[in-house]
Design a protein around this motif. Structure first.
Motif, PDB file in Angstrom:
ATOM      1  N   GLY A   1      48.621  89.403  39.245  1.00  0.00           N
ATOM      2  CA  GLY A   1      47.226  89.620  39.562  1.00  0.00           C
ATOM      3  C   GLY A   1      46.312  89.851  38.376  1.00  0.00           C
ATOM      4  O   GLY A   1      45.115  90.041  38.578  1.00  0.00           O
ATOM      5  N   VAL A   2      46.797  89.753  37.163  1.00  0.00           N
ATOM      6  CA  VAL A   2      45.943  90.015  36.010  1.00  0.00           C
ATOM      7  C   VAL A   2      45.602  88.739  35.257  1.00  0.00           C
ATOM      8  O   VAL A   2      44.950  88.812  34.218  1.00  0.00           O
ATOM      9  N   GLN A   3      46.019  87.590  35.762  1.00  0.00           N
ATOM     10  CA  GLN A   3      45.768  86.365  35.042  1.00  0.00           C
ATOM     11  C   GLN A   3      44.275  86.050  34.997  1.00  0.00           C
ATOM     12  O   GLN A   3      43.758  85.519  34.015  1.00  0.00           O
ATOM     13  N   GLY A   4      43.578  86.453  36.059  1.00  0.00           N
ATOM     14  CA  GLY A   4      42.162  86.158  36.117  1.00  0.00           C
ATOM     15  C   GLY A   4      41.328  86.955  35.110  1.00  0.00           C
ATOM     16  O   GLY A   4      40.284  86.495  34.666  1.00  0.00           O
ATOM     17  N   ILE A   5      41.824  88.129  34.755  1.00  0.00           N
ATOM     18  CA  ILE A   5      41.017  88.952  33.840  1.00  0.00           C
ATOM     19  C   ILE A   5      41.601  88.968  32.444  1.00  0.00           C
ATOM     20  O   ILE A   5      41.088  89.662  31.558  1.00  0.00           O
TER      21      ILE A   5
ATOM     22  N   MET B   1      41.750  86.493  30.168  1.00  0.00           N
ATOM     23  CA  MET B   1      40.888  85.850  29.199  1.00  0.00           C
ATOM     24  C   MET B   1      39.683  86.737  28.831  1.00  0.00           C
ATOM     25  O   MET B   1      39.381  86.928  27.651  1.00  0.00           O
ATOM     26  N   PRO B   2      38.978  87.327  29.827  1.00  0.00           N
ATOM     27  CA  PRO B   2      37.886  88.243  29.436  1.00  0.00           C
ATOM     28  C   PRO B   2      38.376  89.419  28.601  1.00  0.00           C
ATOM     29  O   PRO B   2      37.683  89.840  27.667  1.00  0.00           O
ATOM     30  N   LEU B   3      39.545  89.906  28.962  1.00  0.00           N
ATOM     31  CA  LEU B   3      40.068  91.035  28.178  1.00  0.00           C
ATOM     32  C   LEU B   3      40.353  90.618  26.751  1.00  0.00           C
ATOM     33  O   LEU B   3      40.126  91.381  25.795  1.00  0.00           O
ATOM     34  N   THR B   4      40.856  89.393  26.560  1.00  0.00           N
ATOM     35  CA  THR B   4      41.134  88.902  25.211  1.00  0.00           C
ATOM     36  C   THR B   4      39.837  88.755  24.409  1.00  0.00           C
ATOM     37  O   THR B   4      39.763  89.113  23.229  1.00  0.00           O
ATOM     38  N   GLU B   5      38.823  88.250  25.059  1.00  0.00           N
ATOM     39  CA  GLU B   5      37.536  88.113  24.375  1.00  0.00           C
ATOM     40  C   GLU B   5      36.970  89.491  23.975  1.00  0.00           C
ATOM     41  O   GLU B   5      36.437  89.657  22.880  1.00  0.00           O
ATOM     42  N   VAL B   6      37.077  90.409  24.917  1.00  0.00           N
ATOM     43  CA  VAL B   6      36.569  91.765  24.612  1.00  0.00           C
ATOM     44  C   VAL B   6      37.346  92.389  23.460  1.00  0.00           C
ATOM     45  O   VAL B   6      36.794  93.053  22.582  1.00  0.00           O
ATOM     46  N   SER B   7      38.657  92.138  23.441  1.00  0.00           N
ATOM     47  CA  SER B   7      39.475  92.690  22.367  1.00  0.00           C
ATOM     48  C   SER B   7      39.072  92.112  21.014  1.00  0.00           C
ATOM     49  O   SER B   7      39.006  92.846  20.013  1.00  0.00           O
ATOM     50  N   ILE B   8      38.828  90.788  21.005  1.00  0.00           N
ATOM     51  CA  ILE B   8      38.418  90.159  19.746  1.00  0.00           C
ATOM     52  C   ILE B   8      37.075  90.723  19.286  1.00  0.00           C
ATOM     53  O   ILE B   8      36.883  91.017  18.095  1.00  0.00           O
ATOM     54  N   LYS B   9      36.172  90.851  20.252  1.00  0.00           N
ATOM     55  CA  LYS B   9      34.856  91.391  19.893  1.00  0.00           C
ATOM     56  C   LYS B   9      34.962  92.837  19.382  1.00  0.00           C
ATOM     57  O   LYS B   9      34.304  93.224  18.405  1.00  0.00           O
ATOM     58  N   ALA B  10      35.808  93.619  20.025  1.00  0.00           N
ATOM     59  CA  ALA B  10      35.996  95.010  19.592  1.00  0.00           C
ATOM     60  C   ALA B  10      36.611  95.066  18.205  1.00  0.00           C
ATOM     61  O   ALA B  10      36.276  95.943  17.391  1.00  0.00           O
ATOM     62  N   GLU B  11      37.519  94.140  17.939  1.00  0.00           N
ATOM     63  CA  GLU B  11      38.130  94.112  16.609  1.00  0.00           C
ATOM     64  C   GLU B  11      37.095  93.779  15.559  1.00  0.00           C
ATOM     65  O   GLU B  11      37.122  94.351  14.452  1.00  0.00           O
ATOM     66  N   GLU B  12      36.182  92.854  15.890  1.00  0.00           N
ATOM     67  CA  GLU B  12      35.147  92.520  14.932  1.00  0.00           C
ATOM     68  C   GLU B  12      34.209  93.712  14.663  1.00  0.00           C
ATOM     69  O   GLU B  12      33.751  93.915  13.543  1.00  0.00           O
TER      70      GLU B  12
END
Length: 1069
Positions: free
Chosen positions: A258-262, A264-275
């Motif tokens: 059930g987490v496949q849908g979220i 990708m957004p979580l990955t984007e948020v993680s990248i943004k947070a890392e930046e």
């Protein structure tokens, strides 16, 4: 009742059953989740995600019932919220499971454990998770018993165990009944939960496959029934898309549960947070550096604590801890230096840990040195101001404050020697204090002196009232010796002298103590109690150099010289004229109280308006105008009392200063101290002698014309006068010989500065003693000779009111009656009686007292004093008897010259009237003298006066007979005395002589013999022969006259059993 209250509070979530205001949390809980959604702005989302949002809302709406149920689960009565905001169905409070109390939380509160209110307390004491509540999964029986029932007895615990067992049985039965009554409901709830789980697990799967694979169930879920109403299958147009969407949220491995849908957004948020947060968080290297620093901090914790410990010890004035922490910091610094030295010696690089140690130690040492340096500067200031005594309230076992401060500085390490620094500062402080005390005391004394001088001179009555205190029982009370302002002046001078010269709490005592301390440092005895510092670095400061020793000696000598000059100037110089120093600002000195200064703003009796200072004392030529230490109009009684104390202070202070080793080894300094005592003593004696002379003049005011209680023939004047003289002589003896100062000096004093007074001083006192007696006795005569009041009641000769008028009406002449002082004759007679008492008893007592006090013989003075008393007595005697003698002479002269004096017959039968007039006049005199001087009958004064008058009567008779024979009596010129005339003269003379035989003197007898010779020369032989033949008859006639007049002139008779006085009356010529 308690259980119901607890239930109500937990149900409504209220702190009290009677709240003062509406809880704010109730307002917040009323808002619904829908309203919160409306109040929030909707986020903008791409159009491609609208369907996903709709499907998510539909998914949430399907389980909204469960969500509301779950939300309602948090409203269980007594539930509580955790830190993250989630509610826990475990109640906040419950009754005691042992049945002893109604509330566990209230019991814990009474025992001081706020486990419900303070979350941090529960965590720090491992009390989280409601370990006291039986309904909690974290319930701890041991903790519950140790905190809630720590005071319960064994019987109470056994009773609680029975209560708990019954409660468990009761709740088990209730639970069994609950399950039996609601069995169907439990089954339906279990089926609902299973259906929900299966739907979530099979979401997105093929329905046909699901049907084939699902076993048959008697109960279809409501959701399955709803789906069966719509056509669905593999041929449905929307079936493919719906299956793909549902597979994303299915709890399957393919959809990553059930987490496949979220994802990708979580990955984007993680990248943004890392930046965004990457640079802030740093890298691994920084992490390792921080870990190293943390490790260094843990390893060198003591380095970070020592600076704070040093600062705290300074604030608390804990010198022992300060020295310990400073030594500890020094060891840390030495360790860091050793590390750097080894690295330099071995030519190796420092490790990170060593670098950290050196840096931390350097920082620490800089802070410690800053704190210690500031402490050293403050300690030097305190050391410069501190005295030599112990601190107030300090323990006797502790060292003096100056030693404590010196010891701290030596342990901390100083460049300048703290011992010499303190000794030099102490000497400077003593000089400043000495100058300040002396100067301001001098100005204050001058202010008081000017105020006294500008007052009116006290009257004779006022001055005499203070002199009378010498004869009172309270003569040792200084307050009775003089006026209140004069005594205030003396008291202030006494306090000033004590603050300057007293061995205790005086400047002299501090100087002596200062040299004793300096000498102890010079010989090294004081250094035994002082530390040598770290590695004996302060040892060089413990030994004083030769220059330092010489400097201390010179400083001590300067202090002694300043003290000597200050005392000498105060007593020797005249009063100061300039009071400007009183307004000049003078900085405060250490160890000098603020009260010692004089300020126009101070509310004391020394205040005065700076714009209108006390004017200089008017120059009237008074003796006290040249003495700065003598209060104006003061008498010698208060002067000798206080000056003797001042001389004791001066003598004791000089003895203490002469006992100093630095002073007694130099004879010149000792002689200067002796000269100081001599100069002060001579100056004080001069001032007292001047006041003594004034007191002798005022001694006439001691007369109150009241008979003495011990002798009725005298007044109180002699005893009072002698008492004044005695007190002054005693005070002068104390001033001259300083016996009290000799007794108060230190035992075993090698130098004696109390030299005896020179003969010049003794001679001054002797002369003033004689002069005071003369003036006092002259004042007595002056009192007696003052004129009486005139008819209009004004007495110009008695401005001081020394003559007390007699009482109006009948005058009682008894011994206890009030003396009629308005009568001049009465005053003269009492004064004559007083003079005889003084000459006979009191003067001899005063002479003996003086000789004993001063160890001298007053041979010449005694003769002079006795001659003076005799002269004064003769003067007053003549003043009293001269009018009487003139009156008697007139009576005799008139009577003898009367033509009727010669008898008409052949033989005279009676004395002539003038004889009776003379005898009556003498009776009046005898009565007046006897009534006035009533000590004993036949008082010597009575006999003296009547004997003298008898002598003068005989002389007057001789002159009258001579005058009659020469024709002055009315007869023929050169007429001879006939036999009748001769017999009349003989009868008159013999009648007088025999009537006054008690008062006959040699002179009177001689004059009588001379009268007979004169009569013989003025008669013929026939008359002389006839007279011899008539003598027997004349004796009978004379005897008859004596018998007839026995009653009238009985006062002239000698009473039986009375001893004749052997004292002859003095010559009154």
């Amino acid at each position: 009742m308690a259980e119901s209250e607890r239930i109500l509070l937990n149900h409504y979530k209220l702190p009290s059953l009677f709240p003062a205001e509406w809880p704010t949390e109730k307002d917040e809980s009323d808002a619904s989740s829908d309203e919160e959604k409306k109040s929030k702005p909707l986020p903008r989302v791409p159009s491609t995600k609208v369907k996903d949002a709709k499907s998510k809302r539909m998914s949430r709406s399907r389980f909204s019932v469960l969500e509301r149920s779950a939300s309602r689960a948090g409203s269980v009565p007594g539930s509580q919220k955790t830190r993250d905001g989630h509610e826990n169905i475990v109640q906040k409070d419950e009754a005691d499971p042992l049945g002893m109390t109604a509330s566990v939380v209230n019991t814990l509160r009474r025992r001081g454990l706020p486990v419900e209110d303070d979350a941090e307390y529960r965590i720090s004491h491992d009390l989280s998770g409601n370990r006291f509540l039986l309904s909690s999964t974290t319930f701890s029986p041991a903790l519950f018993l140790s905190k809630v029932h720590n005071e319960a007895s064994t019987d109470q615990l056994l009773q609680g165990l029975d209560f708990l067992s019954r409660s468990i049985e009761k709740k088990s039965a209730s639970l069994k009944v609950l399950v039996e009554d609601n069995f169907q409901r439990f089954i339906k709830a279990k089926a609902t939960i299973d259906n929900v789980y299966n739907e979530m697990r099979t979401q997105g799967a093929d329905p046909e496959v699901e049907k084939r694979s699902r076993p048959h169930s008697r109960h279809a879920s409501s959701s399955s029934w709803k789906h069966s109403r719509h056509p669905s299958g593999p041929f449905s147009p929307n079936n493919k898309t719906q299956l793909d969407e549902k597979k994303k949220n299915a709890l399957l491995k393919e959809s990553e549960y059930g987490v496949q849908g979220i994802k990708m957004p979580l990955t984007e948020v993680s990248i943004k947070a890392e930046e965004v947060w990457g640079p802030a968080l740093g890298g691994r290297e920084r992490e390792e550096s921080l870990k190293g620093i943390l490790t260094a901090l843990e390893r060198h914790r003591g380095l970070f604590e020592v600076a704070g410990a040093v600062q705290d010890a300074i604030k608390r004035k804990d010198y022992e801890t300060l020295v310990e922490e400073h030594n500890r910091a020094r060891r840390f610094a030495d360790d860091a230096r050793d590390v750097a030295s080894r690295s330099n010696y071995n030519n190796t690089e420092l490790t990170d840990a060593e670098v950290h140690q050196i840096l931390i130690t350097a920082r620490m040492w800089a802070d410690v040195e800053e704190h210690v340096g500031l402490f050293k500067r403050e300690t030097r200031k305190r050391l410069a101001d501190v005295g030599s005594g112990k601190q107030t309230g300090a323990d006797d076992s502790k060292p003096e404050e100056y030693l404590e401060l010196i010891g701290v500085l030596l342990q901390l390490g100083v460049e300048e020697n703290p011992i010499t620094f303190w000794l030099q500062s102490r000497s400077e402080n003593l000089k400043s204090k000495l100058a300040r005390t002396a100067e301001f005391s001098k100005v204050q004394i001058e202010v008081l002196r000017r105020r006294l001088a500008n007052n009116d001179k006290p009257s004779l009555k006022t001055s005499a009232a203070y002199l009378r205190s010498a004869a009172s029982r309270e003569r040792q009370n200084p307050a009775n010796m003089d006026s209140r302002k004069v005594i205030e002046f003396w008291d202030f001078v006494s306090s000033s002298m004590n603050s300057l010269l007293a061995s205790q709490n005086g400047v002299v005592g501090e100087v002596v103590e200062y040299w004793d301390i300096a000498q102890s440092f010079i010989n090294g005895s004081a250094q035994r109690r002082l530390p040598v510092g770290i590695d004996k670095r302060s040892r060089e400061h413990l030994d004083l150099s030769a220059d330092s020793v010489e400097d201390l000696q010179n400083r001590t000598i300067d202090l002694v010289n300043i003290l000597r000059e200050t005392v000498f100037i105060f007593f020797a110089d005249p009063p100061i004229d300039d009071l400007s120093a009183i307004l000049s600002p003078v900085p405060e000195t250490p160890a000098t109280p603020k009260s010692a200064t004089l300020s126009p703003l101070d509310k004391t009796k020394f205040n005065f308006d700076p714009a209108n200072p006390p004017p200089p004392s008017p120059l009237r030529g008074a003796s006290w105008e040249k003495y700065a230490f003598w209060p104006p109009y003061a008498n010698a009684l208060s002067g000798t009392h206080y000056l003797s104390k001042f001389l004791v202070l001066v003598g004791t202070a000089c003895g203490d200063m002469a006992s100093l080793s630095i002073i007694k080894r130099d004879p010149q300094h000792v002689e200067m101290l002796k000269s100081l005592i001599g100069a002060v003593r001579e100056r004080c004696i001069q001032a007292v002698c001047a006041a003594w002379e004034t007191d002798a003049e005022n001694a006439k005011g001691l007369e109150d014309w009241i008979r003495s209680s011990e002798r009725n023939d005298i007044t109180n004047m002699p005893d009072r006068f002698v008492a004044v003289e005695r007190e002054i002589v005693t005070g002068m003896q104390r001033i001259c010989y300083l016996q009290e100062a000799r007794g108060s000096m230190k035992e075993g004093a090698e130098v004696d500065v109390l030299v005896p007074p020179p003969q010049k001083v003794i001679q001054t006192v002797r002369s003033q003693f004689v002069k005071s007696l003369y003036k006092g006795l002259s004042g007595m005569v002056e009192n007696a000779e003052r004129r009486n009041k005139t008819d209009d009641g004004i007495n110009d000769d008695d401005p001081d009111g020394l003559i007390i008028p007699a009482r109006s009406g009948y005058t009682d002449f008894s011994a206890s009656a009030t003396v009629d002082s308005s009568s001049k004759n009465v005053r003269k007679l009492l004064t004559l009686s007083n003079l005889q008492h003084l000459r006979k008893d009191l003067i001899a007592f005063l002479l003996t007292h003086f000789e004993t006090s001063f160890s001298v013989k007053l041979t010449d003075e005694s003769k002079t004093i006795r001659d003076v008393v005799s002269q004064i007595d003769a003067r007053l005697f003549q003043s009293y008897t001269r009018p009487l003698v003139d009156r008697l002479a007139t009576i005799i002269r008139t009577g003898v010259a009367d033509p009727a004096w010669a008898p008409r017959g052949r033989r005279p039968e009676d004395a002539r009237p003038y004889v009776y007039n003379v005898l009556l006049a003498l009776v009046t005199v005898q009565s007046e003298v006897s009534i006035t001087a009533v000590a004993v009958p036949d008082h010597v004064l009575t006999k003296h006066i009547l004997s003298y008058l008898l002598e003068q009567v005989c002389v007057a008779l001789m002159e009258a007979f001579k005058a009659r024979s020469s024709g002055g009596g009315g007869g023929s010129s050169g007429a001879l005395y006939t036999l009748p005339m001769l017999m009349q003269a003989t009868l008159d003379l013999e009648f007088l002589a025999q009537t006054l035989v008690v008062y006959t003197t040699e002179k009177a007898s001689s004059v009588q013999t001379q009268i007979y010779k004169e009569l013989d020369e003025r008669t013929d032989s026939e008359a002389r022969g006839s007279l011899q033949r008539e003598l027997p008859e004349m004796k009978k006639t004379l005897k008859s006259l004596r018998e007839r007049t026995r009653g009238e002139f009985a006062c002239f008779k000698r009473q039986r059993g009375r001893k004749e006085t052997t004292e002859r009356p003095p010559s009154r010529n």
